[in-house]
Every structure is written in C-alpha cells, then in structure tokens.
Design an enzyme around this catalytic site. Structure first.
Site: not given
Ligand code: NAD
Ligand code: WQD
Length: 343
Positions: A35, A37, A89, A129, A131, A154, A158, A182-183
């Site tokens: 990581d 960081l 992200k 995702s 998305t 973004y 994906k 992931y949802f």
């Molecule tokens: P996060 O930001 O908490 O974790 C990502 C980690 O990767 C961080 O610790 C960051 O420091 C590290 N990182 C970023 N770029 C790096 C690099 N170039 N080299 C080394 N380390 C690096 O995010 P998360 O929520 O845990 O998401 C993890 C993965 O899941 C991501 O790929 C994200 O796109 C995907 N994802 C997240 C969500 C969500 O809602 N959290 C939803 C769908 C997909």
């Molecule tokens: C959830 C719901 C908002 C914030 C995002 C990324 C997606 C994925 C997950 C990585 C929606 C509503 C939100 C607020 C609100 N990440 N909302 N007030 O938009 O489903 O997805 O995170 O892959 O790519 O786009 O998640 O948590 O932002 O929103 O009313 O302050 O909450 O409109 O209906 P979203 P979210």
C-alpha cells in the site's frame, strides 16, 4: 488447509482490503500487504493485529512504479494469489483528474498482470464495481446485464480493467482470475478495530450519515426525493464489508482449488436487497437511537435511480451469501464512528 498460501493484498490497509486481510488471516493464509498509504494509514496494521493476533507483512510501495512491482515479485516468488484493491475511488475527483485515475487504476493493474502472466497457476482477484452496469434495464441486476457507457473516468477504469483481465486470461490459460462487482460496501468490523476512514467530506451515504450524527457535518443532503421508487429516494444494495471480505476468501479458494471451465469469471457481490436512502436513515435512527438532521435536495448528477444485485451466481458457484442485515451493518458503522470520534 494443509499448506499455508502466501497472498499479496494490494491496498490492504484501505477500507475493504483491511477487512479482507482479517478474513484471510482467520482462514490461515499468509498475507503480504502492499500500500502507498495514499488513502490509509499504517495504524490499520495495529487494528488487524488486535483482531487476528497476527501482524501481516507490510511493504509501503507505490504500484505505479513498475520497477518496484517487478522487484517485489522477484523477491516473493512464492506468492500464490493477488487480491488487487489498490486504486483511486472518488467518482467526482476522477472527472476533475482523469489521468490520475487512468494511471493509478490502469497502469497498476497492467504491471501486476505482466508479472502474473509469467507465472505458473497464478490467481488474481480484481475489485470491480456495480458502476459498470450504470442504470440497468432490469432489476435485480445479473452479471449478464450489459455494461453501459461509463458515467465517469473512475467507472471507466473498472470497465477497462475487466477487459484487460479478460484479454490477458484469453492468451494466458494458466492465469486464473475473478472480477468481483461490489455493490455498496458499508460498515466496519464488529470489534470496531478497523473501519472506513474517508479523507475530507465523505461522498458516500453511510459515512456522511455517521459523521453528521457525530457532529462533524451539520446536515445530510438527501440527493433527490422524486425518483420513481417507493419513497422517491435512490435505491442501492448495501453490503456489510465483512460479508464482502468473506466473498474474496471463497473466490480465492475457488481459484486455488477448482478446475473451472473458464479461467476468468465475474461475480456480483451484494445482498440482493435494495434499500432507499430514507430506509437507510430509518435504520440508522433505529440502531443508534439518534435523530438524524437531513433535508431532501436536488438529485446528484450521474446518480442512477436503483441498483441491486441478483446474487444467484455467487450463491451457487461460490457457495457464498451475505449474512448481515442492513441494521447490523449500520450499527457497526456507528460503533466505528463513535470509537474514532471518542463519543
Ligand atoms: P480505499 O481507498 O479505502 O483503499 C484503497 C487502498 O489502496 C488505500 O489504502 C490506498 O492507500 C491504496 N492505494 C491506492 N493507490 C495505490 C497505489 N498506486 N499503490 C499502492 N497502494 C495504493 O478503497 P476501498 O473502498 O477499500 O476500495 C478498494 C477497491 O474496491 C478499489 O479498487 C475500489 O475502486 C473498489 N470498489 C470500492 C467500492 C466502495 O464503495 N468502497 C465499491 C466498488 C469497488
Ligand atoms: C448511495 C445513495 C445517493 C450521499 C458510489 C460510486 C460507485 C461505487 C459505490 C465504487 C445514492 C444517496 C449519497 C449523500 C445522498 N463505488 N446519497 N446523500 O452513488 O451508489 O455509488 O459508491 O465503485 O461507483 O458511484 O453510493 O454512497 O454515494 O450513494 O442522498 O450525501 O445515497 O444519491 O442514492 P453510489 P453513494
């Protein structure tokens, strides 16, 4: 498990990565975290250690540095699998800084696959995702739903990431990969030793709710009250991060053990249930006993109306299903917020 397998977890100090490291260690895997960081801190290692009784190996490294990635794999010839979480992200930021997102999310993926494609029987899991579906025409969303044109750089990373993996797997039959779509991951470990640590103002619903209740934000803006849903607010599939973490372990076990017909598979990871923003607020108020200050405002550009998963493929093929309720997930998020704010 007889043999202790060594797994590289990139981004393993982040939100989903750290919870997955816990589940991997609980299942007897040996974990090496890489990581940089950029969105996490080294203190997360302490939380993982307190939960599992074991400190994973950690190397601070930026995966955009190709020579460092090569050097890492030269030093760790016994890595059996890679779970690749590291990425940027923030959807809004990706619109402002597309090249940062393409570099961080695409280059890092390519460098890892270049190393793995040269190895016998390498296993790879990619954080994709929901998305990629955009606003799906049919709900719940199956993996066969078409991938829609991405709304943001973004989201595009994906989609492109999945294509890069598919193209690579088709010419390296020895490489076995799974993309998990992931949802909406929420919550924290029930111990409140690890959780989500958003930098600045949270963009996602649940951390915004818990920060508002903790007094860091004045009011939650509910983005849109006029969607064609039961109560007019957006509907999503909120999955407890521990359930999501466990899906990675079973996906990894499938790659390590099974002889699958295809060396590249895609799975939805959600609960299968949609919840509206008002239902999430209701859940929060129920489990916390706190009244949330919120106001319905205009829709947020780019938001879809509703998205929730058909999880049959993961249920059947991985033998996995989400176990936690929305209330349990929200309660864990609130417990974590209270702990870090010392409430
Ligand atoms: P996060 O930001 O908490 O974790 C990502 C980690 O990767 C961080 O610790 C960051 O420091 C590290 N990182 C970023 N770029 C790096 C690099 N170039 N080299 C080394 N380390 C690096 O995010 P998360 O929520 O845990 O998401 C993890 C993965 O899941 C991501 O790929 C994200 O796109 C995907 N994802 C997240 C969500 C969500 O809602 N959290 C939803 C769908 C997909
Ligand atoms: C959830 C719901 C908002 C914030 C995002 C990324 C997606 C994925 C997950 C990585 C929606 C509503 C939100 C607020 C609100 N990440 N909302 N007030 O938009 O489903 O997805 O995170 O892959 O790519 O786009 O998640 O948590 O932002 O929103 O009313 O302050 O909450 O409109 O209906 P979203 P979210």
């Amino acid at each position: 498990m007889t043999e202790k397998k060594k797994i590289l977890v990139t981004g393993g100090l982040g939100f989903i990565g750290s919870h997955t490291v816990v589940e991997l260690q609980n299942e007897g895997f040996e974990v090496v975290i890489v990581d940089n960081l950029s969105n996490s801190s080294e203190e997360v290692l302490d939380g993982i250690t307190r939960i599992t009784g074991k400190t994973p190996c950690f190397e601070k490294m930026d995966l955009r540095e190709k020579e460092k990635v090569q050097d890492f794999f030269a030093r760790h010839r016994d890595i059996s699998g890679v779970i690749h979480f590291a990425a940027s992200k923030a959807v809004g930021e990706s619109v402002e800084k597309p090249l940062l997102y393409y570099e961080n999310n695409i280059n890092t993926l390519v460098y890892l696959l270049q190393e793995l494609s040269a190895r016998e029987g390498a296993c790879f899991i990619f954080s994709s995702s929901c998305t990629v579906y955009g606003q799906a025409d049919e709900l719940p969303i199956t993996e066969n739903a078409p991938v829609k044109k991405a709304e943001s750089p973004y989201g595009n990373t994906k989609q492109i990431g999945e294509e890069i993996i598919a193209d690579t797997c088709s010419v390296y039959p020895e490489l076995k990969a799974i993309s998990l779509r992931y949802f909406n991951p929420i919550g924290a470990h029930p111990s409140a030793e690890i959780g989500e640590l958003p930098l600045g103002v949270p963009q996602n619903l649940v951390p915004f709710i818990t920060q508002t209740a903790a007094g860091l934000r004045d009011q939650l803006s509910v983005f849109g009250g006029d969607y064609p849903t039961a109560d007019g607010t957006g509907v999503r599939d909120y999955i407890h991060v521990v359930d999501l973490a466990k899906a990675h372990v079973v996906a990894l076990q499938r790659l390590l053990q099974a002889e699958n017909a295809s060396n590249y598979e895609v799975f939805n990871v959600g609960t299968g249930t949609g919840s509206s923003v008002l239902e999430v607020i209701g859940s929060f108020e129920r489990v916390s006993g706190e009244k949330l200050n919120y106001r319905i405002v205009d829709r947020r550009p780019g938001d879809v109306t509703a998205a929730y998963a058909d999880t049959s493929r993961a249920n059947t093929e991985l033998g996995w299903e989400a176990r936690s309720t929305l209330d349990e997930a929200i309660a864990s998020a609130w417990k974590w917020e209270k702990k870090i704010r010392k409430i």
